[in-house]
Scaffold this active site. Structure first.
Site, PDB file in Angstrom:
ATOM      1  CE1 TYR B  95      37.111  42.529  55.750  1.00 32.97           C
ATOM      2  CE2 TYR B  95      37.910  40.751  54.356  1.00 32.97           C
ATOM      3  CZ  TYR B  95      36.881  41.576  54.779  1.00 32.97           C
ATOM      4  OH  TYR B  95      35.643  41.455  54.232  1.00 32.97           O
ATOM      5  CG  ASP B 246      36.723  25.452  24.214  1.00 35.76           C
ATOM      6  OD1 ASP B 246      37.073  24.266  24.207  1.00 35.76           O
ATOM      7  OD2 ASP B 246      35.917  25.945  25.025  1.00 35.76           O
TER       8      ASP B 246
END
Lengths: 546, 368
Positions: B95, B246
């Site tokens: 920006y 996991d």
């Protein structure tokens, strides 16, 4: 007198017609006047609009030819004056040498009388048909005779003639012959009243005159149209083109009908003398060879007037295959590349103009020369030269066709010039084209065929027949022009690309300088120095002097 | 200003000086950046992914003038932030460029590209984009345990100490940039955990106290800040790092692999952001058998199988570690995956009472 055939009709058809006339020879003089009265479309009088243009054209062609033969810079005046509903008086006046009294009737009111027929020379008229046919058309449609005013010098009186044609006998009828006051030193003025139609646009008298001026920059043409509007096309060249040299017909190019006419008219007493004197490139030796080859009982000493139809044909065959050298080609006077470029640039708004004048070549014993000029239009409309035609980028190429400096306005589709443009592979040169059609682009092409005998497809002289030799020369000229155009477009594109590239880079120069100023805590002079250095480096990179 | 920021400033100024010198010589200037494409990425078994020697050039040419000027503009932004001790996220930098006229970026990927180039440039000097003032946008992880983080108050400059044992049920949130932090710790190891749920369970039961460790919640693939945080703990306090995720191709080939060796797409920062000493605690495919989790598994879906095959065939990390290839093959053969939470099959606290103690008893058995 037998009717000479031309390349108008196919050769076989021509031979058939001539045979019929030869049969009739000696029984009754065929009235060509009568023949053309019934076949006026052959001469370009098939509609009122065309008739008007054809009358102007024939008179202007004659006027220009006359001036050139006399070595005068042509000043031609053309006036179209409405005298009734669809009736106009066409007046064409020149500053030529004038016409001696005893010739006037035959020149203007006897078909096929002309100086241009047996001795071949590059000229506008070729058959001695045009102006008398024009007069006859006026006579047929309005009943008005032709008015001719002529003066050969200040010392001679000006003569006025009222003429018409005895159609049955192909003979001039002189209604009045008188001396008049005429304030010109020399010249001829022809007035023909005819039924016609005045129109504007691409097939108008104005367009015809405009193009005529283009191909004849040494002539001044003044025009007053039917609405009383005056236009002048001033000469832009004070030098006369050299007068084309007259040459005798070449044995390879002579038509059967012409040969028959020449045999009938010659003053030579022997066939051998006829051949060696009235044709180019035939000596006594080759004349003997031709007579021997023709056989059929012909001897060198045979009288030219005594040939049967069959013997004439045998002679014609022998001539067309005789081993003789090509005709001289220095008798053709082209317009020239420089003038073509100038003329085309004056007519269309172009960014690039090029022209190619090919060396002379020969078709069927007739020397000819081909010239092509090509113009590429400017991108934007509304240029300062408002009198120049804008060439649209998305329309087919604009063609300007000329034969012996005479503009051809009709039948573009059957003309070898159009065919040559269509057959050129423009894609190859970076120009858009649909197969079998004219190239698309801001393109104008001027094509000029000059010859001692231009092979028109009809007596109306609107389209040039597709002789392979002529087509070939046109192709070569077109290809050379197209190559130059391609180079030009390449250069333009490159320059444009370079400029675009540089502009793209230059946009960022201030940013580079500002960033470096901040990062390196430079003062204003330091920043300006960076900008200056970068501009210099970019200019050098673009290959320019900074 | 810390020494890295000083070095970054000097590096930017030196680069600008080279550009100015080229201009003064009358040349069209250029900037050379390390090439970040995969073709220029090498895997070094010791150090993970790294950039090769190839470079790319942004120059003042028709095609490159814009990005050349943009790179200089971006250097100016970095320069300002370093001087003012400020920072910007990549999105904020995008920006900021909207005020640069012709140099503005049309989309954030464009400006990210330039920032990544600058980062690759300073990575040659061992610096990362945080040193240039560009902080990541993404949420970083959380930390609890035997650790005190020493920070400063950005406004007052006063030292602030955060005791990660004294945060109640909450946790310390790792800041977007960790370069200015320092640590005090007497922990034995760092446990990097994939899911927030598992982190919360271990934290609630003060597992960090009983095991004398630091718990880090990664929340999926660890962010730059998390990886850098863990790396600095490992480097500066010689702490072993154990990874607990996991048992599926994503946990192994993405989360763990990225933490340990970085990734090919960001090879230019692997040197600073990877944790090469990290080891894989679990859950391993063998754990499924060893801990009787067969009936708490899920079948591998297509994307799992594809990811496993990709890793086996294309990922140099697995090629360099036969033990890992074997583990992945084993998972493919079993055709199942297991989540950390699957351990709850044996009771909610099975993980901290049984699983972790058993595993931690033999860290040398961890997968590399």
């Amino acid at each position: 007198m037998p009717l000479p055939s031309t390349a108008a009709v196919s050769h076989r058809a021509a031979a058939r017609r001539v045979d019929a006339q030869m049969l009739a020879r000696g029984q009754r003089e065929i009235s060509v006047s009568e023949f053309f009265q019934k076949n006026r479309h052959l001469l370009g009088f098939d509609s009122p609009a065309r008739a008007l243009l054809t009358v102007v054209k024939e008179a202007v062609d004659n006027a220009l030819d006359a001036c050139e033969e006399a070595g005068v810079l042509p000043d031609i005046g053309v006036e179209i004056e409405p005298v009734g509903a669809d009736v106009f008086r066409v007046t064409v006046q020149d500053n030529g040498p004038g016409i001696v009294e005893r010739q006037v009737g035959r020149i203007f009111a006897k078909l096929l009388y002309g100086s241009k027929f047996h001795a071949l020379r590059q000229s506008r008229g070729q058959q001695g048909l045009g102006i008398s046919a024009a007069g006859m058309y006026g006579q047929l449609t309005t009943g008005e005779p032709m008015r001719v005013l002529t003066r050969t010098s200040r010392r001679a009186p000006a003569l006025e003639f009222l003429l018409s044609i005895d159609v049955a006998k192909n003979r001039p009828l002189v209604h009045r012959r008188s001396r008049v006051d005429w304030d010109v030193a020399h010249g001829t003025r022809v007035e023909i009243v005819l039924e016609g139609h005045h129109q504007h646009g691409q097939r108008s008298v104005a367009e015809y005159l405009r193009l005529t001026a283009l191909a004849n920059p040494h002539a001044t043409i003044r025009y007053e149209d039917a609405d009383g509007e005056h236009t002048t096309y001033p000469r832009t060249l004070r030098k006369r083109p050299p007068l084309p040299r007259r040459i005798a017909p070449h044995p390879h190019g002579v038509e059967l009908g012409t040969l028959a006419a020449m045999l009938a008219q010659t003053r030579r007493r022997t066939l051998s003398g006829f051949l060696s004197h009235e044709f180019s490139r035939i000596g006594h030796k080759s004349a003997a060879a031709i007579v021997a080859a023709a056989d059929r009982g012909l001897k060198g000493g045979t009288s030219p007037h005594a040939l049967s139809r069959e013997q004439t044909r045998a002679l014609h065959r022998a001539m067309s295959t005789a081993k003789v050298s090509a005709p001289p080609t220095d008798c053709i006077v082209p317009i020239g590349e420089a003038l073509l470029r100038r003329s085309l640039a004056a007519r269309v708004d172009a960014s690039f103009v090029t022209a190619v004048t090919r060396p002379p070549a020969v078709y069927r014993g007739n020397p000819f020369q081909v010239e092509v000029a090509l113009a590429w239009g400017r991108a934007t409309e509304g240029s300062p030269a408002a009198d120049r035609e804008h060439l649209a980028a998305d329309s087919p190429a604009r063609l300007f066709r000329f034969a012996n400096r005479v503009p051809l306005l009709f039948q573009p589709g059957s003309c070898v010039t159009t065919q040559a443009v269509v057959d050129t592979n423009w894609h190859h040169y970076g120009v858009q084209q649909t197969k079998g059609a004219l190239p698309i682009g801001p393109l104008a092409i001027l094509l000029h065929v000059a010859s001692v005998w231009v092979p028109f497809t009809s007596e109306a002289k609107e389209a040039i027949a597709a002789y392979p030799e002529i087509e070939h020369e046109l192709h070569l000229a077109l290809q050379e022009c197209a190559r130059r155009l391609q180079r030009h477009l390449g250069t333009v594109r490159q320059a444009h690309d370079r400029a675009v590239r540089r502009a793209r880079i230059e946009r960022f120069v201030p940013h580079v300088a500002a960033a470096l100023q901040e990062l390196l805590a430079l003062d204003e002079a330091g920043r300006a120095a960076i900008v200056a250095r970068l501009e210099t480096a970019l200019a050098a990179d673009e290959g320019e002097d900074p | 200003m810390n020494p890295e920021r000083t070095r970054a400033l000097a590096l930017i100024e030196q680069t600008a000086r080279e550009v100015a010198d080229a201009i003064a010589r009358g040349d069209l200037p250029e900037l050379r950046f390390p090439l970040r494409s995969l073709a220029n990425v090498r895997y070094e078994p010791g150090g993970g992914f790294a950039l090769g020697p190839a470079t790319k050039t942004r120059s003042l040419s028709a095609g490159g003038a814009r990005s050349f000027a943009q790179a200089l503009r971006m250097m100016t932004l970095s320069h300002q932030m370093l001087r003012d001790d400020d920072f910007a996220s990549k999105r904020e930098a995008y920006y900021v460029s909207k005020n640069w006229g012709d140099c503005r970026f049309e989309s954030q990927p464009e400006s990210d590209e330039i920032i990544d180039d600058l980062e690759a440039l300073v990575s040659r000097e061992g610096l990362v984009r945080e040193h240039l003032g560009f902080f990541p946008e993404e949420h970083a992880g959380s930390v609890v345990g035997m650790l005190t983080v020493v920070d400063t108050d950005p406004e007052t400059g006063e030292t602030v100490e955060v005791d990660c044992r004294a945060l109640g049920r909450g946790a310390y949130s790792i800041p977007r940039s960790v370069e200015h932090l320092s640590f005090r710790t007497d922990a034995k190891f760092v446990l990097a955990i994939e899911t927030g749920g598992m982190f919360q369970r271990l934290h609630s039961h003060r597992f960090w106290r009983s095991s004398e460790c630091v718990l880090v919640e990664m929340g999926g693939v660890p962010t730059r800040a998390v990886r850098r945080f863990v790396r600095r703990l490992a480097d500066e306090h010689a702490l072993p790092v154990y990874c607990f995720v996991d048992c599926d191709p994503y946990g192994i080939a993405n989360i763990y692999r990225t933490l340990k060796v970085g990734s090919g797409n960001a090879a230019h920062v692997s040197a600073a952001f990877s944790v090469p000493t990290a080891r894989f605690l679990g859950v391993t495919p063998q754990d499924i058998l060893d801990f009787g989790l067969q009936d708490a598994t899920h079948p591998l879906v297509d994307v799992d199988v594809k990811r496993a095959h990709d890793a086996l065939e294309h990922d140099p990390f697995f090629a360099a570690h036969p033990a890992w290839s074997a583990a992945l093959q084993q998972m493919l053969a079993m055709g199942v995956r297991a989540e950390q939470q699957a351990l709850a099959k044996w009771g909610l606290n099975f993980v901290l009472q049984e699983y972790l103690p058993r595993k931690l008893a033999a860290p040398e058995a961890f997968l590399p």
